[in-house]
Design a protein around this motif. Sequence first.
Motif, short mmCIF file in Angstrom:
data_model
loop_
_atom_site.label_atom_id
_atom_site.label_comp_id
_atom_site.label_asym_id
_atom_site.label_seq_id
_atom_site.Cartn_x
_atom_site.Cartn_y
_atom_site.Cartn_z
N ARG A 11 129.08 108.30 -0.85
CA ARG A 11 130.13 107.65 -0.07
C ARG A 11 129.72 107.39 1.39
O ARG A 11 130.39 106.62 2.08
CB ARG A 11 131.39 108.51 -0.09
CG ARG A 11 132.14 108.52 -1.43
CD ARG A 11 133.04 109.71 -1.41
NE ARG A 11 134.02 109.79 -2.48
CZ ARG A 11 133.83 110.52 -3.58
NH1 ARG A 11 132.67 111.12 -3.80
NH2 ARG A 11 134.80 110.63 -4.47
N LYS A 51 129.84 118.32 1.62
CA LYS A 51 129.86 116.97 1.02
C LYS A 51 129.47 115.94 2.08
O LYS A 51 129.51 116.22 3.28
CB LYS A 51 131.27 116.67 0.49
CG LYS A 51 131.67 117.55 -0.69
CD LYS A 51 133.09 117.28 -1.12
CE LYS A 51 133.58 118.25 -2.16
NZ LYS A 51 133.06 117.99 -3.51
N VAL A 52 129.13 114.75 1.64
CA VAL A 52 128.88 113.64 2.55
C VAL A 52 129.90 112.54 2.26
O VAL A 52 130.33 112.41 1.11
CB VAL A 52 127.44 113.07 2.39
CG1 VAL A 52 126.45 113.88 3.20
CG2 VAL A 52 127.01 112.98 0.93
N PRO A 53 130.27 111.74 3.27
CA PRO A 53 129.72 111.71 4.62
C PRO A 53 130.41 112.69 5.57
O PRO A 53 131.50 113.17 5.32
CB PRO A 53 130.04 110.29 5.07
CG PRO A 53 131.38 110.00 4.44
CD PRO A 53 131.31 110.68 3.09
N GLU A 64 135.51 112.98 5.42
CA GLU A 64 136.38 112.03 4.70
C GLU A 64 136.01 110.59 5.07
O GLU A 64 136.29 110.12 6.18
CB GLU A 64 137.89 112.24 4.95
CG GLU A 64 138.49 113.42 4.23
CD GLU A 64 138.39 113.32 2.70
OE1 GLU A 64 138.40 112.20 2.16
OE2 GLU A 64 138.32 114.37 2.06
N SER A 65 135.44 109.89 4.11
CA SER A 65 134.92 108.55 4.39
C SER A 65 136.01 107.59 4.91
O SER A 65 135.76 106.82 5.85
CB SER A 65 134.24 107.97 3.16
OG SER A 65 135.12 107.90 2.06
N GLU A 101 139.34 105.01 -2.67
CA GLU A 101 138.96 106.43 -2.71
C GLU A 101 139.99 107.27 -3.48
O GLU A 101 139.63 108.06 -4.35
CB GLU A 101 138.80 106.96 -1.27
CG GLU A 101 138.46 108.45 -1.16
CD GLU A 101 137.12 108.82 -1.78
OE1 GLU A 101 136.24 107.96 -1.94
OE2 GLU A 101 136.97 110.02 -2.15
N1 LIG Z 1 137.03 112.23 -0.32
C1 LIG Z 1 135.73 112.53 0.24
C2 LIG Z 1 134.79 112.87 -0.92
C3 LIG Z 1 133.41 113.33 -0.44
C4 LIG Z 1 132.48 113.59 -1.62
O1 LIG Z 1 132.90 114.11 -2.67
N2 LIG Z 1 131.21 113.23 -1.47
C5 LIG Z 1 130.24 113.46 -2.53
C6 LIG Z 1 129.16 112.38 -2.48
S1 LIG Z 1 129.75 110.77 -2.88
C7 LIG Z 1 129.54 114.78 -2.31
O2 LIG Z 1 129.06 115.02 -1.22
N3 LIG Z 1 129.42 115.63 -3.36
C8 LIG Z 1 128.67 116.82 -3.26
C9 LIG Z 1 129.37 117.96 -3.90
O3 LIG Z 1 130.54 117.81 -4.30
O4 LIG Z 1 128.76 119.03 -3.97
C10 LIG Z 1 135.25 111.34 1.08
O5 LIG Z 1 135.70 110.22 0.81
O6 LIG Z 1 134.45 111.52 2.01
#
Ligand SMILES: N[C@@H](CCC(=O)N[C@@H](CS)C(=O)NCC(=O)O)C(=O)O
Length: 202
Positions: A11, A51-53, A64-65, A101
């Motif tokens: 994201r 998590k990213v970003p 939170e993107s 999202e």
């Molecule tokens: N709602 C959050 C979701 C963030 C998210 O889940 N990112 C994923 C990558 S697309 C991540 O980092 N996952 C790693 C994990 O859950 O360990 C956003 O929009 O930033």
Amino acid sequence: MLKIYHAKNTRSVRIVWLCEELGIPYELKTLNFSPDDLQSKAYLAVHPLGKVPSIDDDGLILNESGAIAQYLLAKHGSGRLEPKSGTADYGKYLQWFHFAEATLMVPLGNIAQHSFIRPEDKRIPQVAAEAVESAKKMLGILDKELAGKDFICGKDFTAADIMLGYSLLLCKMFGLLTGEYPNTGAYFARLAARPAFQKATA
Ligand SMILES: N[C@@H](CCC(=O)N[C@@H](CS)C(=O)NCC(=O)O)C(=O)O
């Protein structure tokens, strides 16, 4: 300078893409999409869930993107990439911005988890199958909305297209963007042709 914590095809693409479209200078902090980087002590201090970003804007850390995108638009957009605030067009824009999202990413997350992220013995095929059906239903709705339009808000490209464009990148990667959704397929091709998208996904 604005720092963007990024991992390929995640994201964080949305944030790099937005900065490229708006000409916001940034420094990319690229992480591997693996627990070694995401769950490191250093990164957990930036994003407590790993998590990213995330961004670090002169000490302001945000996760939170969607929230990051709205913050950057408010700070640097000067009205670009959004309809005029408070109008009906703005309401529709917000709806699709958040649909990307809050709604479309839910089944896509379940497909990813139950098809390849979890160890095989922890995957539930029924969850993956139901998520595919759910994502298809959403793509059908999006496809109707896109009939006769270049972008989700009409003729103008907006940040809602950036939010949706990333979700559709995953749909494409998961083989969901089939000929059943011709308007969405053409829309995604239009988004993917933008130099800013290409930079963000390189
Ligand atoms: N709602 C959050 C979701 C963030 C998210 O889940 N990112 C994923 C990558 S697309 C991540 O980092 N996952 C790693 C994990 O859950 O360990 C956003 O929009 O930033």
